[in-house]
Design a protein around this motif. Structure first.
Motif, short mmCIF file in Angstrom:
data_model
loop_
_atom_site.label_atom_id
_atom_site.label_comp_id
_atom_site.label_asym_id
_atom_site.label_seq_id
_atom_site.Cartn_x
_atom_site.Cartn_y
_atom_site.Cartn_z
N THR A 70 0.83 -1.21 0.00
CA THR A 70 0.00 0.00 0.00
C THR A 70 0.86 1.26 0.00
OG1 THR A 70 -0.21 -0.23 2.42
CG2 THR A 70 -2.05 -0.99 1.06
N ILE A 71 1.99 1.24 0.71
CA ILE A 71 2.89 2.41 0.69
C ILE A 71 3.44 2.62 -0.71
CG2 ILE A 71 5.13 3.27 1.48
CD1 ILE A 71 4.55 2.00 4.20
N MET A 72 3.86 1.55 -1.36
CA MET A 72 4.38 1.67 -2.73
C MET A 72 3.31 2.16 -3.69
SD MET A 72 6.66 -1.82 -2.83
CE MET A 72 7.10 -1.66 -4.55
N LEU A 73 2.07 1.68 -3.51
CA LEU A 73 0.99 2.08 -4.41
C LEU A 73 0.58 3.53 -4.23
CD1 LEU A 73 -1.27 -1.10 -4.45
CD2 LEU A 73 0.05 -0.16 -6.34
N ASN A 74 0.89 4.13 -3.07
CA ASN A 74 0.65 5.56 -2.91
C ASN A 74 1.43 6.36 -3.95
OD1 ASN A 74 -1.12 5.48 -0.70
ND2 ASN A 74 0.53 5.47 0.79
N TYR A 75 2.71 6.04 -4.08
CA TYR A 75 3.55 6.75 -5.05
C TYR A 75 3.14 6.41 -6.48
CZ TYR A 75 6.48 7.99 -1.10
OH TYR A 75 6.94 8.50 0.10
N THR A 76 2.79 5.17 -6.70
CA THR A 76 2.33 4.76 -8.04
C THR A 76 1.09 5.54 -8.43
OG1 THR A 76 3.14 2.53 -7.56
CG2 THR A 76 1.71 2.78 -9.47
N ALA A 77 0.14 5.67 -7.51
CA ALA A 77 -1.09 6.42 -7.78
C ALA A 77 -0.79 7.88 -8.08
CB ALA A 77 -2.04 6.31 -6.58
N LEU A 78 0.10 8.48 -7.30
CA LEU A 78 0.44 9.89 -7.49
C LEU A 78 0.99 10.14 -8.89
CD1 LEU A 78 0.87 12.76 -6.29
CD2 LEU A 78 3.13 11.98 -5.55
N HIS A 79 1.93 9.34 -9.31
CA HIS A 79 2.58 9.59 -10.60
C HIS A 79 1.72 9.16 -11.79
CE1 HIS A 79 6.16 10.94 -8.62
NE2 HIS A 79 6.29 9.81 -7.95
N ILE A 80 0.94 8.12 -11.63
CA ILE A 80 0.05 7.71 -12.72
C ILE A 80 -1.03 8.76 -12.95
CG2 ILE A 80 -1.78 6.08 -13.35
CD1 ILE A 80 -0.04 3.84 -12.31
N THR A 81 -1.63 9.25 -11.87
CA THR A 81 -2.69 10.26 -12.03
C THR A 81 -2.12 11.54 -12.61
OG1 THR A 81 -2.41 10.90 -9.70
CG2 THR A 81 -4.18 9.36 -10.19
N ASN A 82 -0.92 11.93 -12.18
CA ASN A 82 -0.29 13.12 -12.76
C ASN A 82 -0.06 12.93 -14.26
OD1 ASN A 82 -0.22 14.55 -10.40
ND2 ASN A 82 1.94 14.18 -9.96
N TYR A 83 0.38 11.74 -14.66
CA TYR A 83 0.62 11.45 -16.08
C TYR A 83 -0.69 11.51 -16.88
CZ TYR A 83 1.72 8.84 -20.31
OH TYR A 83 1.84 8.46 -21.62
N ILE A 84 -1.74 10.93 -16.32
CA ILE A 84 -3.04 10.93 -17.02
C ILE A 84 -3.58 12.35 -17.17
CG2 ILE A 84 -5.47 10.21 -16.83
CD1 ILE A 84 -4.46 7.62 -15.54
N ILE A 85 -3.44 13.15 -16.13
CA ILE A 85 -3.92 14.53 -16.20
C ILE A 85 -3.16 15.30 -17.28
CG2 ILE A 85 -4.02 16.74 -14.96
CD1 ILE A 85 -4.50 15.08 -12.39
N ARG A 86 -1.85 15.14 -17.33
CA ARG A 86 -1.03 15.89 -18.28
C ARG A 86 -1.24 15.44 -19.73
NH1 ARG A 86 3.62 15.75 -14.39
NH2 ARG A 86 3.91 17.87 -13.63
N THR A 87 -1.40 14.14 -19.94
CA THR A 87 -1.37 13.63 -21.31
C THR A 87 -2.73 13.23 -21.88
OG1 THR A 87 -0.96 11.38 -20.51
CG2 THR A 87 0.97 12.76 -20.98
N VAL A 88 -3.69 12.92 -21.00
CA VAL A 88 -4.98 12.43 -21.48
C VAL A 88 -6.09 13.44 -21.24
CG1 VAL A 88 -6.71 10.60 -21.27
CG2 VAL A 88 -4.28 10.04 -21.06
N LEU A 89 -6.22 13.91 -20.01
CA LEU A 89 -7.34 14.78 -19.66
C LEU A 89 -7.06 16.26 -19.93
CD1 LEU A 89 -8.53 13.13 -16.33
CD2 LEU A 89 -9.38 12.77 -18.64
#
Length: 348
Positions: free
Chosen positions: A140-159
């Motif tokens: 769960t700690i590792m997935l916190n960082y994964t979620a942060l960077h994936i959502t940032n990538y999606i916001i920048r490139t998709v949405l």
């Protein structure tokens, strides 16, 4: 003294000790503690606008606290509420931006999308725990960082290809209401507080009034005994994390559909998910306790913003008080020992 009374006294004493030590720190560092606490109170409840902002802050704290507490009550440590909140936030905003639907359909759909996203994100550590015995804290700690960077990538490139934030959600997906705006002098208070209260009732009902809730608690207490009794341990571990993640995703929906109305690239974590751990700890993992703890934390966070303006006291001192409260709750063994000694003296 009964254990139930001790469970009530421990967090109360922890709060009092945290405030007391925080007051001493204020005085030692040369600040007016009385003026600081007056400014804190007025900043949280001084007028209708501040009151509305306090309720707005309390809302995601309740849901984040429920997410942490539900996992704790079933023997799991969901330290990934922050990441589940972030993906829930993004999912809610995506539905709010991508569709044009009547409000009676659009808003529930966006809220449910957030819950589903948080649940899906929590399914990963739940599955790994159940299937391969991988400790959920690490995942769960590792997935916190994964979620942060994936959502940032999606916001920048998709949405949003041209900026670091999405478009504002459609009005039909917004939790805000002219009713609350007029009532609280245009604060950002929204209907999410009702969703949070409903979730408090849902958690209580699941854990205390259903067979499934009994199984979840039993598996958390002793997996081997539960397996011997015929319970499906693996399924219950996954289900516990999924429900916990759904609460966390809803906390993200409160921010995306209520407070902000959009999703933006985050330079760091929101902190709400991590504060949810403190809320659950102070609230003793009980639904009512979580509501009371969320009220305290939300009031401190909002009221602290007024301290530098009105009293010249740095709002970081409130963070110190919160940290002290958590410390004293964590050191509850010492508090219980003192309570027992005083209880024995009272009996004599």
């Amino acid at each position: 003294m009964s254990s139930r009374l001790q469970n009530i006294l421990v967090p109360v004493i922890a709060v009092l000790l945290g405030v007391l030590v925080g007051t001493i720190i204020m005085i030692i560092t040369g600040y007016d503690a009385v003026a600081g606490f007056i400014a804190l109170w007025q900043g949280a409840f001084g007028d209708s606008y501040f009151f509305g902002e306090t309720i707005r802050q309390i809302t995601p704290y309740i849901l984040a606290g429920l997410a942490v507490a539900f996992a704790f009550r079933t023997g799991l440590f969901n330290i990934g509420v922050e990441g589940q909140l972030i993906v829930g936030w993004l999912a809610a905003v995506w539905v709010g931006v991508a569709f044009e639907l009547p409000k009676i359909i659009h808003l529930p759909l966006a809220v449910l999308a957030a819950a589903a996203a948080g649940a899906l994100w929590a399914f990963i550590p739940g599955f790994l725990k159940a299937k391969y015995r991988v400790h959920e804290v690490i995942v769960t700690i590792m997935l916190n960082y994964t979620a942060l960077h994936i959502t940032n990538y999606i916001i920048r490139t998709v949405l949003s290809e041209k900026s670091d934030r999405t478009e504002s959600i459609a009005e039909s997906a917004s939790l805000r209401s002219p009713f609350f705006e007029s009532l609280t002098d245009y604060s950002r208070m929204h209907w999410g507080i009702l969703i949070a209260i409903i979730c408090v009732i849902i958690m209580w009902f699941i854990l205390e009034k259903t067979t499934r809730g009994f199984e979840l608690k039993a598996v958390g207490f002793n997996q081997h005994a539960s397996d011997y009794a015929g319970m499906n341990v693996k399924r219950n571990i996954i289900l516990s994390m999924v429900i916990s993640g759904a609460f966390a995703g809803l906390a993200g929906a409160m921010e995306g559909l209520g407070t902000f109305g959009y999703a933006a690239v985050k330079g760091g974590f929101t902190g709400v998910g991590f504060d949810g751990i403190a809320v659950a700890l102070l609230g003793a993992n009980s639904p009512i306790g979580i509501v009371l703890a969320a009220i305290l934390f939300g009031s401190l966070k909002v009221g602290a913003l007024n301290m530098p303006l009105q009293a010249g006291v740095p709002n970081e001192l409130v963070d110190i008080i919160i940290a002290l409260i958590v410390f004293f709750v964590a050191a509850s063994y010492m508090i219980r020992l003192i309570i027992k000694r005083f209880g024995k003296k009272g009996e004599k």
